[in-house]
Design an enzyme around this catalytic site. Structure first.
Site, short mmCIF file in Angstrom:
data_model
loop_
_atom_site.label_atom_id
_atom_site.label_comp_id
_atom_site.label_asym_id
_atom_site.label_seq_id
_atom_site.Cartn_x
_atom_site.Cartn_y
_atom_site.Cartn_z
N HIS A 47 -4.12 10.33 24.39
CA HIS A 47 -3.55 9.53 23.25
C HIS A 47 -3.74 9.70 21.90
CE1 HIS A 47 -2.33 5.84 21.76
NE2 HIS A 47 -2.89 5.05 21.42
N HIS A 71 -9.12 6.70 16.42
CA HIS A 71 -8.92 4.87 16.42
C HIS A 71 -8.89 3.71 17.19
CE1 HIS A 71 -4.96 5.97 19.01
NE2 HIS A 71 -4.92 4.42 19.11
N GLU A 75 -11.91 -0.63 19.88
CA GLU A 75 -12.45 -1.02 20.76
C GLU A 75 -12.44 -0.66 22.05
OE1 GLU A 75 -7.72 -2.21 20.34
OE2 GLU A 75 -8.51 -3.74 21.39
N ASP A 76 -12.29 -0.12 22.70
CA ASP A 76 -12.18 0.51 24.19
C ASP A 76 -14.06 1.14 23.87
OD1 ASP A 76 -10.31 -0.64 24.01
OD2 ASP A 76 -9.08 1.27 23.70
N ASP A 153 0.29 5.45 16.74
CA ASP A 153 -0.23 5.34 17.52
C ASP A 153 0.64 4.28 18.51
OD1 ASP A 153 -1.99 4.07 19.65
OD2 ASP A 153 -2.31 1.65 18.59
N ASP A 273 33.16 7.33 14.62
CA ASP A 273 32.06 7.78 13.74
C ASP A 273 31.09 8.59 14.46
OD1 ASP A 273 32.00 5.09 13.72
OD2 ASP A 273 31.71 5.16 11.76
MN MN Z 1 -3.71 3.53 19.95
#
Ligand code: MN
Length: 735
Positions: A47, A71, A75-76, A153, A273
């Site tokens: 990812h 990124h 957080e992870d 992201d 169209d």
């Molecule tokens: Mn992410």
């Protein structure tokens, strides 16, 4: 995707990219996410690489791509911001931290249903959401790159959305459609916007999505053949004028087809169209030459001709749009230069300096500035969260119209804006006093939707004022917030007047003089007790029904006991009668002492209510007496006892003193007329200081008569007789 291919992709547009830094970030993120997996089962790190790749497609600077790779690290994983800063510098650490912060806002964007918006909790929750959202948008305005990373992201997350639970899917898809796609549009990044929209649409409206996709597939061959024919013809026309253009068919993205259907209410069968053509040429001049060539050969739709080259959109978009009629069949054509095309696809990223990580061109800076301006405008409105998000979408997402003042000054408004929006755009007071306009020289109502190129002269009236009926025609957040602000102020003024009136009336009922009390220090004390700053605030609260005027008046006159908790005198009936008026509880229940309360002075014949006190028997009030507390379980039905005539014998009838209040005009002989009327009923006037006054709302405490009556029936007769007198305006009994 390997590190090698990422780096070679970056080197195609930035030969001086910091390869060593990219490598370190890549390996760092790879080891930080080691062992983590996506819901799809793939290693989490894929990812991160995909996100970086999308940023490389936008040709962004090395730092942005490094931050893209890392990124999700803060957080992870266990990595701290400090560690990241030491290893990779402040710049990259700031970007990653910014993206992490945005990720923490879970934005509720669903359309509220009537049942859920009404609870207080729901409203508080939404209010907080809107606040968070404002902060989020402003934070992105500080460093553009944060939002670009977030968009990349989000794009990859949307591509892998199907692996999440359906509830999460819905939330993320909605958030994408309502927030991230509009931001991508505002920044002109069509390439990302269209993909975000289609992916979100697919999850939110699977049936509609499939229908349109099928429709596109069915007619694919037919459409391609038609496109080829048109491309050939257009090329020929252009070559006659020595323009060798890149002409190709373009398929609209599915969500844009859906939106068009929604806007025009077109059913599937009538969508025609689906085909559009795009002509790419060398420069501006060739754009206009090409347009001329098309219009020479084919008829065209004059209302659909747009020159976005002369007037670029706020997001920097430039092109000529025209709709030609080929055998009566409309074909949309966009004409632009290669440079314009790059901007149309990549928006602000097309103006990016991968060396400095900033928009460098004048145009890039102006896109950025307009984005910031819009965020600030929206931030100032005090709308409901739902309205706020609607305004945000409108301002960020909609196309614009360009209108002119009578002097020829150019104003930009969101498409769909009306005369009233324009009026507020000029000046708040112009908006407030607007009564209509002259559009292109002819009179137009305030609700008229403005078109590109309209010249608008706003008509105002000195004493004109805003109306709530305008709100459905208001499109801009600024105008809406200004109108609402005006009404908030007016509502406060109205409530203040009303509060004063309520209080005055309530004081009068209690024989108190408004002049003595409305500005009294005692009233101010009451306001302070209610935690209000001043008397005006108290009046406003009373006017709005948040405080009861009755209760305030009760607090103002401590000499009148409030209720059971204080001693309430029993009426003294013994003076002229042998016994107190007899009263009994319904069903003859005996609950001990029954007391007739002095506060409302019930007399036989009055509707009465019993109130079971705490330990002091039953107190009897007139129905409607304000001193009966709101405790239905303590109320009892009571009745007057009929006294048989034999019991009375030859005694004179019992009489009861009652205070009445007479308002009348100040004519000579008034008092005489009143006393004569009363005397006809053989009713004694016990006391009274009667000073007829014309000032209705402001009686003095002494303007009353006390008369002796045998009961409610006689009292009513006497009061009716007084009411019939000429000059008498109102006769009331003291409650
Ligand atoms: Mn992410």
């Amino acid at each position: 995707m390997s590190l090698k291919s990422l780096i070679s992709q970056i080197q195609t547009y930035d030969p001086d990219a910091e390869v060593e830094l990219l490598e370190r970030c890549y390996r760092f993120a790879q080891s930080a996410h080691k062992g983590q997996r996506r819901k799809s089962g793939q290693p989490y790190f894929t990812h991160c690489v995909k996100t970086a790749k999308i940023l490389a497609e936008l040709r962004l600077d090395t730092h942005t791509i490094c931050a893209g790779l890392m990124h999700d690290v803060l957080e992870d994983t266990g990595v701290t911001r400090e560690e990241m800063q030491v290893r990779f510098g402040t710049n990259i650490a700031n970007l990653v931290e910014g993206v992490t912060k945005i990720g923490q806002y879970k934005l509720s964007v669903s359309t509220p249903t009537p049942t859920t918006t009404n609870t207080v909790e729901e409203r508080v929750y939404r209010q907080r959401q809107a606040e968070t959202y404002r902060k989020l948008l402003l934070a992105t305005a500080e460093d553009m790159r944060v939002i670009l990373i977030k968009l990349a992201d989000r794009l990859h997350n949307m591509e892998t959305l199907k692996f999440l639970s359906s509830e999460k899917c819905q939330r993320i898809a909605k958030e994408t459609l309502e927030i991230y796609a509009p931001i991508a549009h505002r920044l002109g990044i069509w390439r990302i916007m269209s993909r975000l929209e289609d992916l979100a649409f697919k999850h939110l409206y699977p049936v509609e999505y499939r229908k349109i996709a099928q429709l596109l597939n069915q007619k694919l061959a037919e459409r391609e053949a038609y496109c080829d024919k048109m491309v050939k013809q257009i090329r020929q026309e252009l070559e006659k004028r020595n323009i060798f253009a890149d002409v190709h068919g373009r398929t609209k993205h599915i969500y844009s087809i859906y939106q068009k259907m929604q806007q025009k209410g077109t059913p599937f069968s009538e969508i025609r169209d689906l085909v559009g053509l795009r002509i790419l040429v060398k420069n501006d001049a060739e754009c206009y030459t090409a347009l001329g060539a098309l219009h020479h050969k084919w008829n065209y739709h004059p209302n659909r001709l747009r020159d976005w080259i002369g007037q670029p959109k706020k997001n920097g978009y430039q092109s000529l749009h025209t709709t030609i009629l080929d055998d009566g069949k409309p074909v949309e054509i966009q004409i632009r230069s290669y440079q314009m095309h790059k901007v149309a696809e990549d928006g602000i990223a097309a103006h990016w300096s991968y060396k400095e990580g900033l928009p460098t061109s004048k145009q890039g800076r102006s896109i950025f500035a307009s984005y910031k301006q819009i965020l600030e405008d929206i931030q100032e409105t005090q709308d409901s969260p739902h309205q706020f998000i609607a305004s945000m979408k409108l301002e960020l997402f909609q196309d614009e119209v360009y209108v002119f003042s009578p002097k020829g000054d150019l104003f930009t408004l969101p498409a769909g804006a009306t005369v009233i929006d324009f009026a507020y755009k000029i000046h708040t007071d112009v908006g407030h006093t607007c009564v209509g306009a002259e559009v292109n020289g002819s009179v137009a109502p305030i609700r008229r939707v403005l078109q590109n190129g309209d010249q608008v002269r706003i008509r105002t009236q000195t004493n004109g004022k805003p109306s709530r009926s305008w709100l459905p025609y208001v499109k801009t957040a600024t105008a809406r917030s200004k109108i609402k602000h005006w009404f908030r102020e007016k509502d406060i003024a109205d409530a203040l007047e009303l509060g004063k009136k309520f209080l005055t009336a309530e004081l009068r009922v209690s024989y108190l003089n408004a002049r003595d009390y409305l500005n009294s220090p005692k009233l101010l004390d009451i306001a302070k007790q209610l935690k209000l700053k001043n008397l005006d605030e108290l009046f406003v609260r009373i006017g709005n029904g948040n405080e009861s005027a009755t209760q305030v008046v009760n607090l103002l006159k401590p000499e009148v006991p409030k209720h059971e908790t204080e001693t309430v005198e029993e009426v003294e009936c013994t003076q002229k009668t042998a016994s107190a008026p007899a009263i009994q509880l319904e069903n003859d229940i005996d609950l001990g002492m029954m007391r007739i309360m002095k506060c409302c002075n019930p007399i036989p014949g009055d509707q009465v209510v019993g109130y079971l006190t705490r330990g002091r028997g039953v107190s009897v009030h007139r129905a409607g007496c304000i001193r009966i507390l709101d405790e239905p379980e303590r109320l009892l039905s009571v009745n007057w006892l009929e006294k048989s005539s034999s019991e009375n014998g030859n005694h004179p009838p019992d009489i009861y003193p009652v205070k009445i209040f007479v308002e009348c005009s100040d004519r000579p002989g008034m008092l005489g007329a009143i006393t004569t009327a009363i005397a006809k009923y053989k009713v004694n006037i016990r006391s009274g200081t009667f000073q007829p006054s014309t000032e209705r709302l402001d009686p003095t405490a002494s303007d009353y008569l006390t008369i002796d009556v045998t009961g409610a029936e006689q009292l009513e007769e006497v009061m009716q007789a007084i009411r019939r007198l000429k000059g008498v305006e109102r006769v009331t009994r003291k409650f």
